[in-house]
Design an enzyme around this catalytic site. Structure first.
Site, mmCIF file in Angstrom:
data_model
loop_
_atom_site.group_PDB
_atom_site.id
_atom_site.type_symbol
_atom_site.label_atom_id
_atom_site.label_comp_id
_atom_site.label_asym_id
_atom_site.label_seq_id
_atom_site.Cartn_x
_atom_site.Cartn_y
_atom_site.Cartn_z
ATOM 1 N N GLU A 181 0.840 -1.211 0.000
ATOM 2 C CA GLU A 181 0.000 0.000 0.000
ATOM 3 C C GLU A 181 0.870 1.255 0.000
ATOM 4 O OE1 GLU A 181 -1.890 2.812 3.095
ATOM 5 O OE2 GLU A 181 -2.421 0.734 3.571
ATOM 6 N N HIS A 182 1.895 1.276 0.831
ATOM 7 C CA HIS A 182 2.839 2.399 0.825
ATOM 8 C C HIS A 182 3.497 2.558 -0.551
ATOM 9 C CE1 HIS A 182 3.757 3.661 5.163
ATOM 10 N NE2 HIS A 182 2.745 2.815 5.266
#
Length: 454
Positions: free
Chosen positions: A83-84
Site C-alpha cells: 500500500e505504501h
C-alpha cells in the site's frame, strides 16, 4: 498527508473508524430508492455507482480483494507495505507525484489496509474524475519499484509499527489479546506485520504480491457522488476495461479460527502507563457468518450494553457505582471470517480492576437473566439511526461502508436494506445473540497496569 491507515485491533478510542453497518445505514425512514447500481466489466472488474448530486464532487475508490490475512506465512505486513509502495510512481508518474497531482487539482487521496482488502481513494471535483481514473488505472498495471525507493519505505513502515504498537501500551496489549483469541488464524496478528518479518521484505516480494493480486478481476471500483451509472460506465470501460487479467481471480481458502479452550488472561505492565485499562474480547460470528436476523442484532446488543451514556454499563459503572471513568462495548463483524465482541473499561484513579470486572460481569448476568425492555431497545435503534443521518452526509463514509460490506461478504442489497433490518430487530433477537456471545463462550481478558513487567 499520511497515506497509510492500517487497521489493527483498534484501541477503544478509535472504534468509530470501523463501526458496524448499523451505525452507517441505520437511518430513519425506509431505505430510500433503489440500491446503487453495480455492473461488471469484461475483464472481471466490478463497478458500483452511488449517486449523490448535492455537490459537483465525487469519491473514487478502487478496492482490491486481498489484505493482511492473505499474506504468505513469514511475510506478514506485505499487504500494508505494498500500500505504501503504490505511491512510489509508475512509468509515467514520478515517485510521490500521484498525491501532488491530486492536490494540485483540489482533491485529497489516501489508502488503507484491512485483513480482507486494500483500498485507494480520491475525493475530487466531478470534472477531474477522468484524471484520477487514468492515474489509478495506470498504477494498477505500471507500478515501478526499485530498491532505492522500496528499502527506505520499509524503514518507514518499521517506524510506523514502533509508533503504533510497540510504543503504544494499549495497542501492544490488544495485539497479544488478538493472538490469544484467534490463535493461528491470520486475524490474530497485526495488520502491519511482525517487525522481524517486515525487516525481511524485499522489492521482489512486493512486485510478486502486486502481480498476483492487483489485477482487475480482483478489484472493485466504487464511485460515489455527482455521477450516474450511465455516465460512469464509458469512463470505467475506457480506463479500467482495457486492462487485461494479469492473474487468476483470487479464491480464498482459509481455515476458521480455533477459539481458546478456556478463558485467557493477559496482564501487562508498562512504566508509561498512568491509568489502568481493562479489556475483554469474546468470539462472535462476522456479519457474513451470522444469520440474517442476527447480523443487525449484534449492533443493537452493543448499543444497549455499552455504547454511550445511556447504556447499561455506563449507567451502572460510571453513574451509579462511580468505579469507572469510562466503559464501552463494540461488535466487530466486518470480516470475511470470524468476528469478535469487545468491552473495555477504565477505572477511576486508584480504582481496582477486580471490582470493575465483577461489576461488568454482574451487568452482563443481569442482561442475560432479565432480558431487555421495550424502551432501551427503541432507544438503541434511535441512536443507531441518528448516527446514520450524519454518516449519510459524508460521501466518503457511504462509499467506504459499501466497499467494506462488499469486501467482507455482503451484497449491495443487504447493505442497502440495512435500515429496515435494524428496525426489525426484536428483544428476542438481542437476547439470542447475547447468549451466543456471553454464555459458555471463552474470553480473552487483558489488564494494563502501571509498573514494570520485569
Amino acid at each position: 498527508m499520511f497515506r497509510s491507515r492500517f487497521l489493527p485491533a483498534l484501541p477503544f478510542a478509535a472504534l468509530l473508524l470501523v463501526v458496524g453497518l448499523g451505525l452507517i445505514f441505520g437511518g430513519s425512514g425506509r431505505a430510500a430508492g433503489a440500491p446503487p447500481e453495480i455492473f461488471t466489466l469484461e475483464n472481471g472488474m466490478n463497478v458500483l455507482v452511488i449517486p449523490d448530486h448535492r455537490a459537483p464532487v465525487v469519491t473514487h475508490m478502487v478496492w482490491y480483494g486481498v489484505g493482511a490475512a492473505d499474506e504468505t506465512p513469514g511475510k506478514t505486513g506485505l499487504a500494508h507495505f505494498l500500500e505504501h509502495l503504490m505511491f512510489k510512481g509508475t512509468k509515467s508518474i514520478a515517485p510521490g507525484d500521484f498525491s501532488r497531482i491530486v492536490a494540485r487539482n483540489g482533491g485529497q487521496d489516501n489508502a488503507f489496509t484491512h485483513f480482507d482488502f486494500t483500498a485507494y481513494f480520491q475525493v475530487i471535483a466531478r470534472d477531474r474524475l477522468p484524471l484520477v481514473m487514468e492515474m489509478e488505472a495506470d498504477r494498477m498495471t505500471n507500478l515501478v519499484l526499485t530498491d532505492e525507493e522500496v528499502l527506505p519505505e520499509r524503514d518507514v513502515v518499521m517506524e510506523e509499527r514502533r509508533m503504533r504498537i510497540e510504543n503504544n501500551p494499549v495497542a501492544a496489549l490488544q495485539s497479544a489479546m488478538s493472538e490469544a483469541l484467534y490463535g493461528g488464524h491470520p486475524y490474530g496478528r497485526d495488520i502491519i506485520g511482525h517487525m522481524d518479518e517486515i525487516a525481511g521484505l524485499t522489492t521482489e516480494d512486493a512486485l510478486d504480491f502486486y502481480a498476483r493480486f492487483y489485477t482487475p478481476n480482483n478489484a472493485t471500483l466504487i464511485v460515489a457522488g455527482d455521477i450516474t451509472a450511465a455516465e460512469l460506465r464509458p469512463l470505467a470501460e475506457k480506463y479500467y476495461g482495457a486492462i487485461g487479467e494479469r492473474a487468476p481471480t483470487f479464491i480464498r481458502d482459509r481455515a476458521p479460527a480455533v477459539w481458546p479452550d478456556e478463558d485467557v488472561r493477559i496482564v501487562q505492565r508498562d512504566p508509561r502507563v498512568t491509568q489502568a485499562t481493562w479489556i475483554r474480547f469474546l468470539p462472535a460470528p462476522s456479519y457474513r457468518k451470522a444469520s440474517p436476523a442476527d447480523q443487525p442484532a449484534f449492533d443493537v446488543l452493543a448499543e444497549i450494553l455499552g455504547r454511550g451514556t445511556t447504556s447499561r454499563l455506563y449507567r451502572a459503572l460510571v453513574v451509579e457505582q462511580r468505579i469507572a471513568s469510562g466503559v464501552q462495548s463494540w461488535y466487530e463483524g466486518n470480516r470475511l471470517d470470524d468476528g469478535r465482541f469487545g468491552i473495555y473499561a477504565l477505572p477511576r484513579v486508584d480504582g481496582d480492576l477486580g471490582s470493575l470486572e465483577k461489576s461488568i460481569e454482574a451487568e452482563i448476568a443481569r442482561l442475560l437473566d432479565g432480558g431487555v425492555d421495550d424502551e432501551e431497545l427503541a432507544r438503541a435503534k434511535t441512536v443507531i439511526a441518528a448516527g446514520a443521518i450524519y454518516a449519510r452526509d459524508n460521501q466518503r463514509t457511504m462509499a467506504y461502508a459499501y466497499g467494506e460490506g462488499l469486501m467482507t461478504g455482503l451484497t449491495v442489497e443487504q447493505i442497502h436494506e440495512w435500515p429496515e433490518r435494524v428496525r426489525r430487530v426484536t428483544k428476542e433477537d438481542v437476547m439470542r445473540v447475547a447468549r451466543l456471545v456471553f454464555k459458555n463462550n471463552p474470553s480473552v481478558t487483558g489488564e494494563l497496569l502501571p509498573g514494570d513487567n520485569s
